[in-house]
Design an enzyme around this catalytic site. Structure first.
Site, mmCIF file in Angstrom:
data_model
loop_
_atom_site.group_PDB
_atom_site.id
_atom_site.type_symbol
_atom_site.label_atom_id
_atom_site.label_comp_id
_atom_site.label_asym_id
_atom_site.label_seq_id
_atom_site.Cartn_x
_atom_site.Cartn_y
_atom_site.Cartn_z
ATOM 1 C CG HIS A 151 78.480 -7.168 -14.630
ATOM 2 N ND1 HIS A 151 77.116 -7.445 -14.650
ATOM 3 C CD2 HIS A 151 79.086 -8.302 -15.069
ATOM 4 C CE1 HIS A 151 76.922 -8.681 -15.055
ATOM 5 N NE2 HIS A 151 78.107 -9.225 -15.346
ATOM 6 C CD GLU A 152 82.826 -8.915 -16.159
ATOM 7 O OE1 GLU A 152 83.267 -9.937 -15.600
ATOM 8 O OE2 GLU A 152 81.900 -8.952 -16.993
ATOM 9 C CG HIS A 155 81.137 -12.074 -12.230
ATOM 10 N ND1 HIS A 155 80.089 -12.890 -11.903
ATOM 11 C CD2 HIS A 155 80.728 -11.343 -13.307
ATOM 12 C CE1 HIS A 155 79.079 -12.682 -12.745
ATOM 13 N NE2 HIS A 155 79.447 -11.740 -13.608
#
Length: 531
Positions: free
Chosen positions: A214-215, A218
């Protein structure tokens, strides 16, 4: 009488008249020897010298000299000396002759002057031992690489050049997940026994691997937009990508925030599809179901419209687009985040008690109820603190333009490297300056005199200390433009940490010296105004 007409004595000796004649002959021969001797020949005591002109042998009929008057030698010296080999002339120093090796000849030899013996080593003073070369250390096997520890936790590696940090709090939440999920496995798969905790630990690691993905979403978008990412940190209740700059447009801000929950939804779909591949009611089936539900919760939770969640950044981008003011979007998303924190604190325990989140409603307050309330309090605190930090940082960025290099720069006096410190300080005081710049013969700056080093020199020693011993050589990163301000100034100083910087005009002329301490004081004042 003999043939020469001289009377002879009965004993065969010379007549009394002949004694005087013999002495005269002896004196004559000595004079001849002295005449034949070279003037530079050194006379050695107790060493008989052979005459250069050989004396003729007396005839048989000549009167023989008495033995007492004849120049005679001892018995051991009566033999004629052997002819000398060609060698050093008498003018050569005696030291060279002393160095010639002595050869023993059989038979009696003429006495020679005592030669100086070589000096014997003084045993009382042993010669200093020559230093032996230090032995080379044996090659040791390289130690196994250990995880690097920093203030942000343990560095587990780098992905796309961005370090991955694991905070110490992760181990706490991993233990909590292992305990909670292990209790659920005990109800679903009781035959596992104690192995359920090993399966639970694997689930905790897999869950945080999903958070890392998920990170990373980004991070990839941020790098695509040329935004520097300091690190990715896995911590209590999730992770965070530390992006050092804000997006330049609201559209990029929206995409940067939305890509994280989007990838969590993709992982939810992947694990949901995996449930149909494995057999339900088994360990793989339970793990697939748990990872599918956990990623769905992560996606929904991050889509909540409040800072510091991804949904709050999406709300900020929308308000920024509508109003044209990024600060207005930050304020709106921050206050929504604070309201969300209060809702989680109150609403999550109520939903758990009512059974709306699944399962049966507990009839009494037990351990599960306390755990749900504690979990809600921690989540609410995280959201509230994050919203407040986002609001303060937005206000700080409004005041950052007041941090101008030209206003914070100290006036400086140029001095040469051999200038005494006392003289340099005298010139600075006379000019009202607070910094010293070391220049060369052409007036170009080469170094900066460190303020901390000046304070460390006692006043009575300053006339004998040159400024070159207290200066720090200038590097490319230590030259900053006088036009820098705000975040650009902070980023420039952060790229090359130092205590002082040389501030130059756009034309290259020296403007002064910028001290890091002055920038920090101005930054603290700006933060105080942002509260």
């Amino acid at each position: 009488m003999d043939e020469s007409g001289q009377p002879r004595s009965r004993a065969g000796g010379a007549a009394p008249g002949t004694d005087e004649s013999a002495r005269r002959d002896q004196t004559r021969r000595a004079d001849e020897e002295n005449a034949e001797r070279t003037p530079d020949e050194p006379s050695e005591p107790n060493e008989p010298k052979e005459s250069a002109v050989r004396e003729p042998a007396p005839a048989d009929d000549a009167p023989q000299e008495p033995s007492a008057a004849r120049e005679s030698k001892p018995e051991a010296e009566s033999e004629p000396e052997p002819q000398r080999e060609p060698g050093p002339t008498p003018e050569e120093p005696r030291a060279e002759r002393a160095q010639e090796p002595a050869t023993e000849t059989p038979g009696p030899a003429t006495p020679e002057p005592a030669k100086p013996e070589p000096a014997k080593p003084d045993l009382a003073k042993p010669e200093p031992a020559k230093p032996e070369p230090a032995p080379k250390p044996a090659a040791l096997p390289a130690p196994a690489p250990k995880p690097e520890r920093t203030r942000g936790g343990i560095v587990m590696g780098r992905i796309f050049g961005v370090p991955i940090h694991v905070a110490p709090s992760w181990f706490l939440v991993a233990a909590l997940i292992t305990w909670v999920f292990g209790a659920q496995l005990d109800r679903i798969l009781p035959e596992l026994g104690a192995l359920r905790y090993l399966v639970s630990l694997f689930f905790a690691v897999a869950f945080y691997a999903s958070v890392l993905v998920h990170e990373l979403a980004h991070t990839v978008v941020a790098l695509r937009y040329k935004l520097p990412v300091r690190r990715i940190q896995l911590q209590f209740f999730g992770g965070v990508s530390e992006i050092e700059k804000e997006s330049e447009t609201p559209g990029r801000e929206f995409m940067l925030a939305f890509v994280g929950p989007l990838l969590s939804l993709v992982l939810t779909a992947v694990f949901y599809a995996g449930m149909y591949v494995v057999e339900p009611g088994t360990v793989p089936g339970v793990l697939m179901a748990g990872l599918m539900i956990s990623n769905l919760i992560v996606a929904i939770f991050n889509l909540l419209p409040g800072l510091p969640l991804d949904g709050g950044r999406m709300l900020r981008a929308v308000v920024w687009k509508l109003t044209g003011k990024p600060m207005a979007g930050t304020v709106a998303a921050a206050w929504v985040g604070r309201a969300l924190a209060v809702s989680v604190l109150i609403g999550l325990p109520l939903l758990t008690q009512s059974g709306a989140l699944g399962g049966t409603a507990p009839r009494s307050i037990g351990m599960e109820t306390v755990t749900d309330a504690l979990l809600a309090a921690i989540l609410a605190a995280i959201i509230w603190t994050g919203a407040g930090n986002s609001l303060r940082m937005a206000r700080l960025r409004e005041h950052l333009p007041q941090l101008q290099a030209r206003k914070l720069t100290r006036r400086a006096v140029p001095v040469t490297s051999d200038t005494p410190l006392s003289e340099a300080l005298r010139r600075a005081n006379a000019a009202g300056a607070r910094a010293l710049v070391v220049v060369d013969s052409e007036g170009d700056a080469t170094a900066l005199v460190r303020e901390a080093a000046i304070v460390g020199v006692p006043e009575h020693r300053r006339p004998w200390v040159a400024v070159s011993g207290l200066a720090q050589d200038l590097t490319d990163g230590m030259r900053v433009s006088a036009e820098l301000a705000g975040e650009d100034l902070i980023d420039t100083l952060r790229a090359t940490p130092a205590t002082e910087y040389l501030v130059v005009e756009p034309t290259g002329e020296i403007y002064g010296v910028l001290s890091t301490a002055d920038v920090e004081r101005a930054f603290v004042k700006a933060m105080a105004r942002s509260h």
